[in-house]
Design an enzyme around this catalytic site. Sequence first.
Site, PDB file in Angstrom:
ATOM      1  N   ALA A 228      -0.045  -6.324   2.587  1.00 46.01           N
ATOM      2  CA  ALA A 228       0.445  -7.375   1.693  1.00 46.01           C
ATOM      3  C   ALA A 228      -0.661  -8.354   1.308  1.00 46.01           C
ATOM      4  O   ALA A 228      -0.696  -8.859   0.177  1.00 46.01           O
ATOM      5  CB  ALA A 228       1.591  -8.137   2.371  1.00 46.01           C
ATOM      6  N   ASN A 233      -0.639 -10.692  -5.082  1.00 46.52           N
ATOM      7  CA  ASN A 233       0.582 -10.930  -5.856  1.00 46.52           C
ATOM      8  C   ASN A 233       1.524 -11.973  -5.269  1.00 46.52           C
ATOM      9  O   ASN A 233       2.135 -12.743  -5.992  1.00 46.52           O
ATOM     10  CB  ASN A 233       1.337  -9.609  -6.042  1.00 46.52           C
ATOM     11  CG  ASN A 233       0.680  -8.723  -7.069  1.00 46.52           C
ATOM     12  OD1 ASN A 233      -0.513  -8.515  -7.029  1.00 46.52           O
ATOM     13  ND2 ASN A 233       1.453  -8.207  -8.010  1.00 46.52           N
ATOM     14  N   TRP A 243      -4.884  -3.869 -14.848  1.00 45.32           N
ATOM     15  CA  TRP A 243      -4.964  -2.537 -15.434  1.00 45.32           C
ATOM     16  C   TRP A 243      -4.965  -2.557 -16.965  1.00 45.32           C
ATOM     17  O   TRP A 243      -5.033  -1.517 -17.587  1.00 45.32           O
ATOM     18  CB  TRP A 243      -3.798  -1.673 -14.941  1.00 45.32           C
ATOM     19  CG  TRP A 243      -3.964  -1.187 -13.539  1.00 45.32           C
ATOM     20  CD1 TRP A 243      -4.480   0.011 -13.137  1.00 45.32           C
ATOM     21  CD2 TRP A 243      -3.617  -1.873 -12.334  1.00 45.32           C
ATOM     22  NE1 TRP A 243      -4.482   0.109 -11.757  1.00 45.32           N
ATOM     23  CE2 TRP A 243      -3.953  -1.038 -11.246  1.00 45.32           C
ATOM     24  CE3 TRP A 243      -3.061  -3.128 -12.069  1.00 45.32           C
ATOM     25  CZ2 TRP A 243      -3.744  -1.406  -9.922  1.00 45.32           C
ATOM     26  CZ3 TRP A 243      -2.858  -3.496 -10.745  1.00 45.32           C
ATOM     27  CH2 TRP A 243      -3.199  -2.635  -9.690  1.00 45.32           C
ATOM     28  N   CYS A 279      -6.661   0.665  -7.616  1.00 51.11           N
ATOM     29  CA  CYS A 279      -6.204   1.243  -6.356  1.00 51.11           C
ATOM     30  C   CYS A 279      -7.315   1.531  -5.357  1.00 51.11           C
ATOM     31  O   CYS A 279      -7.162   1.262  -4.156  1.00 51.11           O
ATOM     32  CB  CYS A 279      -5.367   2.489  -6.615  1.00 51.11           C
ATOM     33  SG  CYS A 279      -6.255   3.895  -7.330  1.00 51.11           S
ATOM     34  N   ASP A 331       8.444   4.785 -15.019  1.00 52.14           N
ATOM     35  CA  ASP A 331       7.845   5.905 -14.287  1.00 52.14           C
ATOM     36  C   ASP A 331       6.501   6.281 -14.888  1.00 52.14           C
ATOM     37  O   ASP A 331       6.274   6.127 -16.097  1.00 52.14           O
ATOM     38  CB  ASP A 331       8.757   7.133 -14.324  1.00 52.14           C
ATOM     39  CG  ASP A 331      10.024   6.953 -13.499  1.00 52.14           C
ATOM     40  OD1 ASP A 331      10.117   5.932 -12.791  1.00 52.14           O
ATOM     41  OD2 ASP A 331      10.897   7.828 -13.549  1.00 52.14           O
ATOM     42  N   HIS A 337      -4.278   8.479  -7.302  1.00 49.33           N
ATOM     43  CA  HIS A 337      -3.963   7.186  -6.697  1.00 49.33           C
ATOM     44  C   HIS A 337      -4.545   7.187  -5.295  1.00 49.33           C
ATOM     45  O   HIS A 337      -4.547   8.210  -4.607  1.00 49.33           O
ATOM     46  CB  HIS A 337      -2.452   6.952  -6.651  1.00 49.33           C
ATOM     47  CG  HIS A 337      -2.075   5.631  -6.047  1.00 49.33           C
ATOM     48  ND1 HIS A 337      -2.677   4.460  -6.415  1.00 49.33           N
ATOM     49  CD2 HIS A 337      -1.175   5.302  -5.070  1.00 49.33           C
ATOM     50  CE1 HIS A 337      -2.150   3.461  -5.725  1.00 49.33           C
ATOM     51  NE2 HIS A 337      -1.259   3.954  -4.894  1.00 49.33           N
ATOM     52  N   ASP A 360      -0.351   1.214   1.627  1.00 53.26           N
ATOM     53  CA  ASP A 360      -0.783   1.109   0.233  1.00 53.26           C
ATOM     54  C   ASP A 360      -0.778  -0.353  -0.183  1.00 53.26           C
ATOM     55  O   ASP A 360       0.281  -0.967  -0.332  1.00 53.26           O
ATOM     56  CB  ASP A 360       0.151   1.928  -0.665  1.00 53.26           C
ATOM     57  CG  ASP A 360      -0.398   2.090  -2.085  1.00 53.26           C
ATOM     58  OD1 ASP A 360      -1.390   1.421  -2.410  1.00 53.26           O
ATOM     59  OD2 ASP A 360       0.179   2.888  -2.849  1.00 53.26           O
ATOM     60  N   ASN A 400       5.997  14.275  -4.179  1.00 53.38           N
ATOM     61  CA  ASN A 400       7.011  15.323  -4.303  1.00 53.38           C
ATOM     62  C   ASN A 400       7.861  15.289  -5.564  1.00 53.38           C
ATOM     63  O   ASN A 400       8.631  16.221  -5.812  1.00 53.38           O
ATOM     64  CB  ASN A 400       7.971  15.249  -3.109  1.00 53.38           C
ATOM     65  CG  ASN A 400       7.387  15.844  -1.852  1.00 53.38           C
ATOM     66  OD1 ASN A 400       7.122  17.036  -1.775  1.00 53.38           O
ATOM     67  ND2 ASN A 400       7.155  15.007  -0.855  1.00 53.38           N
ATOM     68  N   THR A 421       7.928  21.269 -10.983  1.00 50.32           N
ATOM     69  CA  THR A 421       8.157  20.795  -9.620  1.00 50.32           C
ATOM     70  C   THR A 421       6.896  20.898  -8.776  1.00 50.32           C
ATOM     71  O   THR A 421       6.917  20.519  -7.609  1.00 50.32           O
ATOM     72  CB  THR A 421       9.271  21.617  -8.951  1.00 50.32           C
ATOM     73  OG1 THR A 421       8.813  22.963  -8.783  1.00 50.32           O
ATOM     74  CG2 THR A 421      10.539  21.598  -9.776  1.00 50.32           C
ATOM     75  N   GLU A 449       4.513  24.505  -1.667  1.00 48.97           N
ATOM     76  CA  GLU A 449       5.409  24.437  -2.823  1.00 48.97           C
ATOM     77  C   GLU A 449       6.117  25.777  -3.024  1.00 48.97           C
ATOM     78  O   GLU A 449       5.497  26.841  -2.981  1.00 48.97           O
ATOM     79  CB  GLU A 449       4.616  24.096  -4.084  1.00 48.97           C
ATOM     80  CG  GLU A 449       4.079  22.678  -4.113  1.00 48.97           C
ATOM     81  CD  GLU A 449       5.136  21.632  -4.399  1.00 48.97           C
ATOM     82  OE1 GLU A 449       6.319  22.005  -4.548  1.00 48.97           O
ATOM     83  OE2 GLU A 449       4.785  20.445  -4.468  1.00 48.97           O
ATOM     84  N   GLU A 454      10.200  23.818   2.032  1.00 53.43           N
ATOM     85  CA  GLU A 454       9.944  22.739   1.072  1.00 53.43           C
ATOM     86  C   GLU A 454      11.209  22.388   0.298  1.00 53.43           C
ATOM     87  O   GLU A 454      11.525  21.213   0.095  1.00 53.43           O
ATOM     88  CB  GLU A 454       8.814  23.165   0.128  1.00 53.43           C
ATOM     89  CG  GLU A 454       8.429  22.123  -0.924  1.00 53.43           C
ATOM     90  CD  GLU A 454       9.134  22.358  -2.247  1.00 53.43           C
ATOM     91  OE1 GLU A 454       9.246  21.405  -3.037  1.00 53.43           O
ATOM     92  OE2 GLU A 454       9.580  23.490  -2.472  1.00 53.43           O
ATOM     93  N   TYR A 537      -7.008   5.757 -15.779  1.00 54.74           N
ATOM     94  CA  TYR A 537      -6.732   6.784 -14.778  1.00 54.74           C
ATOM     95  C   TYR A 537      -5.239   6.853 -14.447  1.00 54.74           C
ATOM     96  O   TYR A 537      -4.775   7.823 -13.863  1.00 54.74           O
ATOM     97  CB  TYR A 537      -7.556   6.541 -13.511  1.00 54.74           C
ATOM     98  CG  TYR A 537      -7.034   5.444 -12.608  1.00 54.74           C
ATOM     99  CD1 TYR A 537      -6.281   5.749 -11.476  1.00 54.74           C
ATOM    100  CD2 TYR A 537      -7.285   4.097 -12.869  1.00 54.74           C
ATOM    101  CE1 TYR A 537      -5.811   4.754 -10.642  1.00 54.74           C
ATOM    102  CE2 TYR A 537      -6.813   3.096 -12.046  1.00 54.74           C
ATOM    103  CZ  TYR A 537      -6.082   3.428 -10.924  1.00 54.74           C
ATOM    104  OH  TYR A 537      -5.605   2.437 -10.103  1.00 54.74           O
TER     105      TYR A 537
END
Length: 706
Positions: A228, A233, A243, A279, A331, A337, A360, A400, A421, A449, A454, A537
């Site tokens: 954090a 932020n 970005w 990132c 999305d 990343h 992250d 995923n 997928t 995959e 999976e 990117y």
Amino acid sequence: MNTSCVFLALKITKVNWQSKLNKAAHHTSDYSSTEAIFRRGQPFHISLNIKTTVQSWDNFTFIASTGPSPAESQQTKAIFTLSEEGASGWSAAQEPSEPGWVNFTILSPASAVIGRYKLRLQILSGSKVFSKVLGQFVLLFNPWCPDDDVYMANEKERQEYVLNDSGIIFQGLEKDIQQEAWNYGQFEEDILDISLAILDRSLKHREDPAVDVSNRNNPVYVSRVISAMVNSNDEKGVVEGKWTGKYRSGTNPLQWSGSVTILRKWYRGRYRPVRYGQCWVFAGVTCTVLRCLGIPTRVITNFNSAHDSNINLTIDKYIDMSGKTLHLTEDSVWNFHVWNESWFARRDLGSFYDGWQVLDATPQEKSKGIYQCGPASIRAIKEGDVNLDYDSPFVFAAVNADCVTWIRYSKKRKERIYSNTRKIGKCISTKAVGTNSRVDVTANYKYPEGSSKERQVYKKALKLLGVRRTGKKPKIRKPRRRFSRAQPAQTPSISGKLILDASPVIGQDILLTLSLRNLISDFKTIKVKLKASAILYTRRPKAEILELCRSIKLGSEEVKEFSFGIPYSQYKNSLMDDRKILVTAVCQIKKGASLLVEKDIVLQDPFLTIKVLGPAVVHQAVDVEVTFTNPLSEEVTDCVLRAEGSGLLREQLRINVARMAPMETSTVRFEIIPYRSGARQLQVDLVCIHFSDIKGFVTLDVAPAQ
């Protein structure tokens, strides 16, 4: 002789923290600090020079305390004697010593709170008390201690994930993975103080300092706070992300080469967030801080990384009939990343989930009201246990999620042309132990995959997330026919691919070929709309470069190729610093499925060569020669060559390069004086407003001082 008089007359004239002995034993020799630095769960030695002979030490008590309100109940204060272990698990023992000196060994528990401690010696004699502050020390996590939650059994891994102060961060594309050197510098001057200051500036600490400090025995808690605090932020943390737009009020994220300059800028600037990061910057800084505190940490790159804002495990991308991306959803799929993995036990989840944990610090989505992410066990991610703390659904989706592409003809009419997928979560990469080569860790995150396991895990995650899907996880679907609603359609009758005719280099024209194949015997006419856009990117388009329309006729099972180029003059003013271009071809047939063909392009910079002109030895000057070329067919001015490297340069070196003629090759020479032995990484970066940075690095084997 009256015992109390002996105690009251006791005078400690010197405290010896046995720096050399303790630093070697605790693996803290590299810290650029005169302060005593120890690791928990491991004894350290201290010697006292006293003026009076003491008959008995039975009434001697040690007090170790940390934080603003030390308390035994919160494990921030430990009281212990030579005769018995304290309730806190701390203990002390007297060791043989020379005349005039008294040697002690002090042992902290493997679950002790980490941070800066004050050590006090207290002697009780009747109603009288003699008290002496012996000094301060810093206590860190201990990956060498089997009882510590961060214990890592393999010594080579400890050397890499705790003690290595430089590394590689992988970037680029799934099929064009590139190395970027990063200077972690966790042992450089001030970095330990800065890392502890980050904890003290957190929202948790401001809310309740005593409780916050008491929780610093737990790597789960500490790592979450760091995730954090590295972004700005919510808590005015270290790095401000950006970005979009220009970076005039700060530093372009691509120009950072390490964490030390960033952390010092934040610290010396009275905790003002450093502008700007993306990132890999957040991950690099996080790695520095966590390694500094003793938590084994590495940097991970996920190629084709999904940002699933609504956590339904589907990434929907919309384009118009020309191939232009439409921003109808939050999305996205990033070319890559970067996040972190840290190694520790998960007592909150159970031993099955011990090991590598995802963290992250890039601010993408809020967790518990603030921008933080993790720790999420990669075992939980692989098994689809998305109900477990912390932020497992977000990480699961990143590796995923399904990727679905739609052509939107109007508000009421769209066509699902592509569903994949297998696109998301490719070539998940990290630096190898002991070398700069790439290790693929995708198998740590998911089963192969298309395997039954999976599919089983995917369905389990959907169920836990409450996402309804019909049938099994769909296989890769080929382009589909137009419908007014999103319905399944027929298999397409053409295939295609975009091919680069040569490796693209900045300053030169880009040459491509679109190859189309008729899969059936019917004759057809295909309307092709080609578009090239400069992108980040994150794959977010920033500027249109080229747009072409062509009509191509295909006979029975015929293959045709159409060649085209993107001139440098056309892309030079639109290209972003990422040096990335997305080329799309929307191929439409009158009565048939539409086909979308995409090609991500990363323009290569010219190589920058680094030569070390002699042996590298601690405290001895050695020259370094750097050769680089102006890649453009025009003159450039006001370039700067920057160099940095832990153990080689105490501060970043900057050399002005006033002017470079078109395609000119230049050489710059400078001197370094290594101050730490072993393998050291020197990073060099040519910064210029006319083109993106040209970077290079070299590893030096620095010999000890002779």
